[in-house]
Design an enzyme around this catalytic site. Structure first.
Site, PDB file in Angstrom:
ATOM      1  N   GLU A  48      -0.935  -4.995  10.337  1.00 45.91           N
ATOM      2  CA  GLU A  48      -1.901  -5.865  11.022  1.00 45.91           C
ATOM      3  C   GLU A  48      -1.597  -5.892  12.506  1.00 45.91           C
ATOM      4  O   GLU A  48      -0.434  -5.794  12.921  1.00 45.91           O
ATOM      5  CB  GLU A  48      -1.814  -7.282  10.431  1.00 45.91           C
ATOM      6  CG  GLU A  48      -2.739  -8.275  11.137  1.00 45.91           C
ATOM      7  CD  GLU A  48      -2.972  -9.563  10.363  1.00 45.91           C
ATOM      8  OE1 GLU A  48      -2.297  -9.780   9.332  1.00 45.91           O
ATOM      9  OE2 GLU A  48      -3.836 -10.350  10.797  1.00 45.91           O
ATOM     10  N   ASN A 203     -11.200 -10.447   4.501  1.00 49.49           N
ATOM     11  CA  ASN A 203      -9.830 -10.815   4.144  1.00 49.49           C
ATOM     12  C   ASN A 203      -9.767 -12.330   4.007  1.00 49.49           C
ATOM     13  O   ASN A 203     -10.289 -13.059   4.863  1.00 49.49           O
ATOM     14  CB  ASN A 203      -8.873 -10.383   5.268  1.00 49.49           C
ATOM     15  CG  ASN A 203      -7.490 -11.001   5.110  1.00 49.49           C
ATOM     16  OD1 ASN A 203      -6.704 -10.591   4.264  1.00 49.49           O
ATOM     17  ND2 ASN A 203      -7.190 -12.033   5.921  1.00 49.49           N
ATOM     18  N   GLU A 204      -9.160 -12.795   2.947  1.00 51.61           N
ATOM     19  CA  GLU A 204      -9.001 -14.241   2.719  1.00 51.61           C
ATOM     20  C   GLU A 204     -10.280 -14.972   3.124  1.00 51.61           C
ATOM     21  O   GLU A 204     -10.269 -15.884   3.954  1.00 51.61           O
ATOM     22  CB  GLU A 204      -7.758 -14.776   3.467  1.00 51.61           C
ATOM     23  CG  GLU A 204      -6.489 -14.093   2.961  1.00 51.61           C
ATOM     24  CD  GLU A 204      -5.179 -14.749   3.376  1.00 51.61           C
ATOM     25  OE1 GLU A 204      -5.200 -15.632   4.249  1.00 51.61           O
ATOM     26  OE2 GLU A 204      -4.137 -14.369   2.801  1.00 51.61           O
ATOM     27  N   TYR A 276       2.388 -15.260  -1.249  1.00 55.49           N
ATOM     28  CA  TYR A 276       3.653 -15.272  -0.510  1.00 55.49           C
ATOM     29  C   TYR A 276       4.562 -16.328  -1.129  1.00 55.49           C
ATOM     30  O   TYR A 276       4.094 -17.374  -1.562  1.00 55.49           O
ATOM     31  CB  TYR A 276       3.421 -15.660   0.955  1.00 55.49           C
ATOM     32  CG  TYR A 276       2.681 -14.611   1.767  1.00 55.49           C
ATOM     33  CD1 TYR A 276       3.360 -13.543   2.328  1.00 55.49           C
ATOM     34  CD2 TYR A 276       1.305 -14.712   1.986  1.00 55.49           C
ATOM     35  CE1 TYR A 276       2.704 -12.587   3.089  1.00 55.49           C
ATOM     36  CE2 TYR A 276       0.635 -13.750   2.745  1.00 55.49           C
ATOM     37  CZ  TYR A 276       1.342 -12.696   3.293  1.00 55.49           C
ATOM     38  OH  TYR A 276       0.692 -11.749   4.048  1.00 55.49           O
ATOM     39  N   GLU A 327      -1.523  -8.444  -0.282  1.00 50.40           N
ATOM     40  CA  GLU A 327      -0.522  -9.122   0.566  1.00 50.40           C
ATOM     41  C   GLU A 327       0.463  -9.821  -0.352  1.00 50.40           C
ATOM     42  O   GLU A 327       0.067 -10.678  -1.150  1.00 50.40           O
ATOM     43  CB  GLU A 327      -1.168 -10.140   1.505  1.00 50.40           C
ATOM     44  CG  GLU A 327      -1.933  -9.487   2.644  1.00 50.40           C
ATOM     45  CD  GLU A 327      -2.460 -10.484   3.678  1.00 50.40           C
ATOM     46  OE1 GLU A 327      -1.822 -11.528   3.899  1.00 50.40           O
ATOM     47  OE2 GLU A 327      -3.527 -10.204   4.248  1.00 50.40           O
ATOM     48  N   GLN A 377       4.739  -7.531   5.884  1.00 54.62           N
ATOM     49  CA  GLN A 377       4.039  -6.415   6.495  1.00 54.62           C
ATOM     50  C   GLN A 377       5.050  -5.349   6.887  1.00 54.62           C
ATOM     51  O   GLN A 377       6.246  -5.635   6.936  1.00 54.62           O
ATOM     52  CB  GLN A 377       3.283  -6.884   7.723  1.00 54.62           C
ATOM     53  CG  GLN A 377       2.266  -7.982   7.426  1.00 54.62           C
ATOM     54  CD  GLN A 377       1.245  -8.150   8.565  1.00 54.62           C
ATOM     55  OE1 GLN A 377       1.152  -7.346   9.480  1.00 54.62           O
ATOM     56  NE2 GLN A 377       0.483  -9.227   8.487  1.00 54.62           N
TER      57      GLN A 377
END
Ligand code: AHR
Length: 520
Positions: A48, A203-204, A276, A327, A377
């Site tokens: 990113e 994304n999201e 996460y 992710e 990442q």
């Protein structure tokens, strides 16, 4: 007090020598019970425009004194080739929904500088300038493709749904994939087609990607994926999936999509789950409780997969759609960054390597459900495989897990049963097994901080002719590689023995092992 802590704190000291402290672990590998082929894309990465990921991490510029290939950090390319990195997701993350792809094409000197999505976040808020704050767009579509080509990985691009239009998106596809000599955009591209097959639609989208409801987002997904030119290559669309355990988002999206028309399920290739794990402690300063807390949170990935899978099955009875966990990783609080613009940069310790191993093992065990995953990442950020600043570069313990685990890629996952004393919801011994021809690969983790573990592996349905072991281990879970000591943590040979029907080895506390058996 949990059993493992008891061994460590009360009786452990009295029970020396070490063999007496050790808890036994056993694994039964069911060689004739296939689960599914382990998609190499499960070992994918995420890039990113955030902090030091692109600028400093990947892109150093053609005129740099840092060894580079067309401006791309050479040490990074070489290390990624070694692990056969299969896939890169770009340009975000949240950044993707603010990105205009046209800013990143054409002569570099003429590209516009733009305020980065993350400019007012954390440490970047205090900076007066720099590429992490004001993106010079030196790294655009062609540079990203060159990076993928140099490494040998496939590109996976996330389209801008929040602030871009379907038309801008179609034109990006045209820029990337239209044949030489066909369109104005193909001419502007100036190379042969990039043939980008994987496209994330936002994304999201439940958060930074537009604050949509699942129903609203399903409409956007339809608009972005209707009649996209494909230039003879079927495109694979990945809608923005749920945040962790948000089953409502999964149900809402698939319900709305299939209510419009059941056949629309065929537009979905992968369901992009994000998860996460983290604790209140720092990346390097943490106590035993925080070690176990993080690992316990990491293994929640397994129930996320099975829970969302059940919901997906309500609308996709044959389970055409698999997961793309695009992710995942351990996200710690700030404070260990090696440079002031490395937003979310964190030192990766042996504890993070345990998270990487536990997570990849979960994906392998669910090879029938997970088609792609991207650790977040790649470099200088959350759960990174590398840390790079100017001419300094190192591989974190996470990298070594990917290196050890690469032997699973493309293999047939087979069922394996792991047994050892557990730590609450955290298995004491966990892992995955796969077969490629006559070669069995078994990877496993001993999560105990205090006890070594003799492990016996029973091979059900076959015998071993030879065995070779590798171990990743550190003196303490806080240990990490640094620019001064880049190889402090690295895989080493592990003694393993076989009698044919079984294999034996011993794992030190908090370690990751790989066993490769040639079967008779
Ligand atoms: O990886 C950092 C950020 O975390 C990503 O941009 C976003 O998708 C997620 O919330």
């Amino acid at each position: 007090m949990q059993r493992r802590h008891f061994l460590a704190t009360s009786a452990g000291a009295l029970l020396a020598p070490r063999a007496a402290q050790a808890a036994d672990g056993s694994v039964t590998v069911l060689l004739n019970e296939p689960v599914g082929t382990i998609s190499p894309l499960i070992h994918g990465h995420f890039v990113e425009h955030l902090g030091g990921v692109v600028y400093d991490g990947i892109w150093v510029g053609e005129g740099s004194k840092v060894p580079n290939v067309a401006g791309l950090r050479k040490a990074l390319i070489d290390a990624l080739k070694k692990i056969q990195a299969p896939l890169f997701r770009w340009p975000g993350g949240c950044f993707a929904d603010s990105y205009n792809w046209r800013d990143g094409i054409g002569p570099r000197a003429q590209r516009p500088k733009r305020t980065n999505f993350w400019a007012s976040n954390g440490m970047l808020a205090k900076q007066s300038g720099g590429p992490a704050k004001y993106d010079p767009n030196e790294f655009g579509t062609n540079e990203f493709m060159r990076f993928c080509q140099e490494v040998g990985g496939a590109p996976y691009i996330a389209a801008n749904v929040r602030s871009g239009s379907p038309r801008e998106y179609y034109e990006w596809v045209e820029y990337c994939n239209s044949p030489v000599g066909s369109t104005t955009l193909a001419a502007q591209r100036g190379t042969s087609p990039f043939n980008v097959q994987y496209w994330g639609i936002g994304n999201e989208s439940w958060g930074c990607g537009g604050d949509f409801s699942a129903e609203e987002y399903s409409v956007e997904f339809r608009k972005f994926t209707s009649w996209v030119p494909n230039y003879g290559m079927p495109l694979r669309f990945l809608p923005a999936g749920p945040n962790g355990g948000d089953l409502k988002w999964s149900r809402g999206f698939f319900e709305a999509l299939t209510r419009k028309s059941p056949g629309l399920i065929n537009r979905v290739w992968g369901w992009a789950l994000h998860y996460y794990c983290g604790t209140a402690g720092g990346p390097v300063e943490f106590n035993d409780a925080e070690y176990y807390e993080l690992l316990t949170k990491a293994v929640r990935m397994e129930s996320l997969i099975t829970d969302h899978w059940t919901v997906m099955g309500e609308y996709d009875r044959n389970h055409r759609v698999k997961f793309a966990v695009d992710e995942w990783g351990a996200w710690h609080k700030a404070g260990s960054e090696v440079a002031p613009h490395h937003l979310f940069g964190q030192i990766g310790t042996m504890r993070d390597a345990m998270v990487a191993a536990l997570t990849l093992d979960i994906f392998h065990r669910h090879a029938d459900k997970v088609a792609m995953a991207n650790v977040a990442q790649l470099v200088n950020c959350i759960h990174s495989l590398f840390i790079a600043h100017e001419d300094k570069f190192l591989a974190t313990p996470n990298y070594h897990v990917f290196d050890m685990y690469k032997e699973h890629k493309g293999g047939q996952a087979v069922r394996a049963v792991f047994a050892a004393p557990s730590q609450g919801k955290l298995p004491g011994l966990d892992g995955s097994a796969s077969l490629t021809g006559k070669r069995l690969v078994l990877t496993c983790t001993n999560s105990s901080l205090s006890a070594g573990m003799p492990v016996e592996v029973k091979l059900a349905g076959g015998t071993a002719r030879s065995v070779a072991g590798t171990i990743l281990h550190a003196v303490k879970p806080q240990a990490h590689n640094s620019f001064a000591e880049p190889d402090l943590i690295a895989p080493k040979a592990l003694k393993a023995e076989t009698s044919g029907a079984s294999v034996r080895f011993e794992m030190p506390p908090s370690s990751v092992a790989r066993i490769i058996c040639e079967l008779a």
